[in-house]
Design an enzyme around this catalytic site. Structure first.
Site, PDB file in Angstrom:
ATOM      1  N   ASP A  77       0.836  -1.209   0.000  1.00 28.24           N
ATOM      2  CA  ASP A  77       0.000   0.000   0.000  1.00 28.24           C
ATOM      3  C   ASP A  77       0.870   1.258   0.000  1.00 28.24           C
ATOM      4  O   ASP A  77       2.067   1.204   0.293  1.00 28.24           O
ATOM      5  CB  ASP A  77      -0.946   0.013   1.222  1.00 28.24           C
ATOM      6  CG  ASP A  77      -0.189  -0.001   2.549  1.00 28.24           C
ATOM      7  OD1 ASP A  77       0.825  -0.715   2.664  1.00 28.24           O
ATOM      8  OD2 ASP A  77      -0.605   0.718   3.482  1.00 28.24           O
ATOM      9  N   GLU A 130       0.220  -1.255   5.772  1.00 30.32           N
ATOM     10  CA  GLU A 130       1.286  -0.774   6.665  1.00 30.32           C
ATOM     11  C   GLU A 130       1.107   0.698   6.987  1.00 30.32           C
ATOM     12  O   GLU A 130       1.312   1.137   8.120  1.00 30.32           O
ATOM     13  CB  GLU A 130       2.662  -0.996   6.003  1.00 30.32           C
ATOM     14  CG  GLU A 130       3.857  -0.811   6.935  1.00 30.32           C
ATOM     15  CD  GLU A 130       4.337   0.626   7.082  1.00 30.32           C
ATOM     16  OE1 GLU A 130       5.068   0.919   8.044  1.00 30.32           O
ATOM     17  OE2 GLU A 130       3.983   1.479   6.251  1.00 30.32           O
ATOM     18  N   GLU A 131       0.737   1.480   5.995  1.00 27.04           N
ATOM     19  CA  GLU A 131       0.686   2.935   6.161  1.00 27.04           C
ATOM     20  C   GLU A 131      -0.405   3.391   7.124  1.00 27.04           C
ATOM     21  O   GLU A 131      -0.440   4.548   7.523  1.00 27.04           O
ATOM     22  CB  GLU A 131       0.506   3.621   4.795  1.00 27.04           C
ATOM     23  CG  GLU A 131       1.670   3.407   3.825  1.00 27.04           C
ATOM     24  CD  GLU A 131       2.971   4.067   4.278  1.00 27.04           C
ATOM     25  OE1 GLU A 131       2.989   4.672   5.369  1.00 27.04           O
ATOM     26  OE2 GLU A 131       3.964   3.964   3.546  1.00 27.04           O
ATOM     27  N   HIS A 172       6.223  10.109   1.671  1.00 29.43           N
ATOM     28  CA  HIS A 172       4.958  10.632   2.240  1.00 29.43           C
ATOM     29  C   HIS A 172       4.735  12.097   1.831  1.00 29.43           C
ATOM     30  O   HIS A 172       3.839  12.750   2.346  1.00 29.43           O
ATOM     31  CB  HIS A 172       4.898  10.531   3.777  1.00 29.43           C
ATOM     32  CG  HIS A 172       4.786   9.119   4.256  1.00 29.43           C
ATOM     33  ND1 HIS A 172       4.202   8.777   5.452  1.00 29.43           N
ATOM     34  CD2 HIS A 172       5.164   7.946   3.693  1.00 29.43           C
ATOM     35  CE1 HIS A 172       4.254   7.462   5.602  1.00 29.43           C
ATOM     36  NE2 HIS A 172       4.835   6.944   4.551  1.00 29.43           N
TER      37      HIS A 172
HETATM   38 ZN   LIG Z   1       6.684   2.263   4.107  1.00 32.74          ZN
END
Ligand SMILES: [Zn+2]
Length: 441
Positions: free
Chosen positions: A79, A144-145, A414
């Site tokens: 993801d 995970e995010e 990010h």
């Molecule tokens: Zn990551």
């Protein structure tokens, strides 16, 4: 000729697998498409490895080795974080376009580069008829995010099968250039522990009422006082052991002025701690547990006194501190029993994985082989990864992605303009390949 991994990474980046904290808001279609694409791009891997699906779209592969006594787990996640509409990307975030020798797009560094690096290494080795010395497991999470359940379910599955990994490699570190001011060589930083993410909510209840007849120390004033008290009272700072070792290894590559300080980091801990705190928020965060007051709420109307005032505090707990110790510090510092402290999320810092034994040496030697100019070193990770869940079944959990990253690239994670150089991707594939080849049977 361009390495075949390039087109594979482009194909994966073009599928926007954006996760969300609310599972009902996740569009399953891109995730289905990604798994299909993965099977298309890595046919031998999908044919020869045993696959267990975990969670909605998590994948757990087992590659049987000559022995299953000391299995190795290679991790990555499928993801990505969303793209803000206003972010000034130079190239389309899901375009995977190639410019100036790099693939641009969300997920190139975090973390589809690692997915392709691992899969391409396995695919190539399988084509050559290679059998690893130990069982190799590939664990690819799908949330995970957003701190989802995928990795935890993979851990549960391994536990259920009685698998005790020898070591685990997940994202986190990198071959980081411009890592420290005054240090020329790139540092191959391998995360050996990560801070614990804990969130609390401070809350004060009161009578509320009309804003024309206020009393002193209402809920908002009390919350404000609590916040400023907390802000003025940081927890004790120090330089933890892995950071001392990081500095010691960096010392020979540092400027002459810096060298003695870094080389003697163990003896000069207090001086170093003060220097890091003075150097800015990022180095300061390396020395202690941090508190960030993030959310704040009072009355919804301008002429109404709040009956409840709240403040959210995001805490990153340093190795050596504990949730209980931090809460004790919070209560003592605020020193007001009308302020209720509620724990929203609690995570202890991860145990420190050894950096003086055979598994770490294997990672270290493979870094030196593929990146001869880099200095491998342990470090304390500031961010959280899925890897932390594996500490429940494994004592050696290492956070390292074998990609060269500049400071600007690390900041793009990010954020915007995330990109991975093609030569860096090729080196990354080779690193995973060599790591697997070197696992002793
Ligand atoms: Zn990551």
């Amino acid at each position: 000729m361009t390495h075949r991994a390039v087109a594979k990474l482009q194909a994966l980046v073009r599928i926007p697998t954006v996760s969300d904290r609310d599972p009902t808001l996740v569009d399953p279609e891109p995730f289905d498409a990604l798994l299909d694409e993965l099977a298309r791009q890595f046919p031998v891997l999908h044919d020869r490895l045993e696959l267990t699906r975990v969670d909605t779209h998590g994948l757990l592969f087992r590659w049987p080795g000559r022995s299953d006594a000391r299995p190795v787990v290679l991790m990555a996640h499928l993801d990505v974080v969303p793209v803000e509409g206003s972010a000034p990307w130079q190239h389309p975030p899901f375009g995977a376009e190639i410019h100036d020798g790099a693939i641009w797009g969300r997920g190139t560094l975090d973390d589809k580069g690692a997915v392709v690096g691992i899969c391409e290494a396995v695919e190539t080795l399988l084509e050559r008829g290679f059998v690893p010395g130990q069982d190799v497991w590939l664990s690819f999470g799908c949330n995970e995010e957003v701190s989802g359940t995928s990795a935890q379910l993979a851990v549960a599955e391994l536990e259920h099968r009685g698998v005790r990994p020898w070591f685990v490699v997940d994202e986190g570190g990198a071959i980081a250039s411009e890592a420290f001011p005054g240090v020329g060589a790139p540092i191959g930083v391998v995360g050996v522990t990560e801070k614990g993410v804990t969130s609390i909510e401070l809350r004060v209840e009161g009578r509320g009422g009309h804003a024309s007849t206020p009393t002193r120390m209402g809920p908002t004033a009390r919350i404000a006082r609590a916040i400023t008290r907390l802000d003025r009272a940081p927890m004790a700072a120090s330089v933890p052991d892995p950071t001392v070792e990081l500095f010691r290894r960096m010392a020979p590559h540092a400027s002459l002025a810096l060298r003695p300080l870094l080389a003697n980091a163990a003896r000069l801990r207090p001086v170093l701690t003060r220097a890091l705190i003075a150097a800015g928020p990022e180095p300061a965060a390396m020395t202690r547990t941090t508190f960030a007051i993030t959310t704040l709420a009072g009355s919804p109307a301008l002429n109404v006194i709040a009956s409840t005032a709240k403040a959210g505090v995001n805490i990153r707990i340093m190795v050596g501190d504990t949730v209980a110790g931090v809460l004790e510090h919070v209560r003592r510092t605020i020193d007001d029993d009308q302020v209720q402290v509620e724990i929203v999320e609690r995570n202890e810092p991860s145990p420190v994985s050894p950096y003086d034994d055979e598994a770490f040496a294997l990672i270290e030697d493979t870094i030196t082989e593929v990146f001869p100019d880099a200095v491998p070193a342990p470090y304390v990770m500031m961010a959280a990864t899925d890897a932390r869940f594996f500490t429940a079944i494994c004592a050696r959990v290492y956070r390292f992605a074998p990609f060269r990253m500049t400071k600007a690239q690390r900041e793009s994670i990010h954020s915007y303009d995330e990109h991975l150089r093609i030569d860096a991707l090729v080196d990354g594939v080779r690193w995973y390949e060599r790591l697997i080849e070197r696992i002793p049977g």
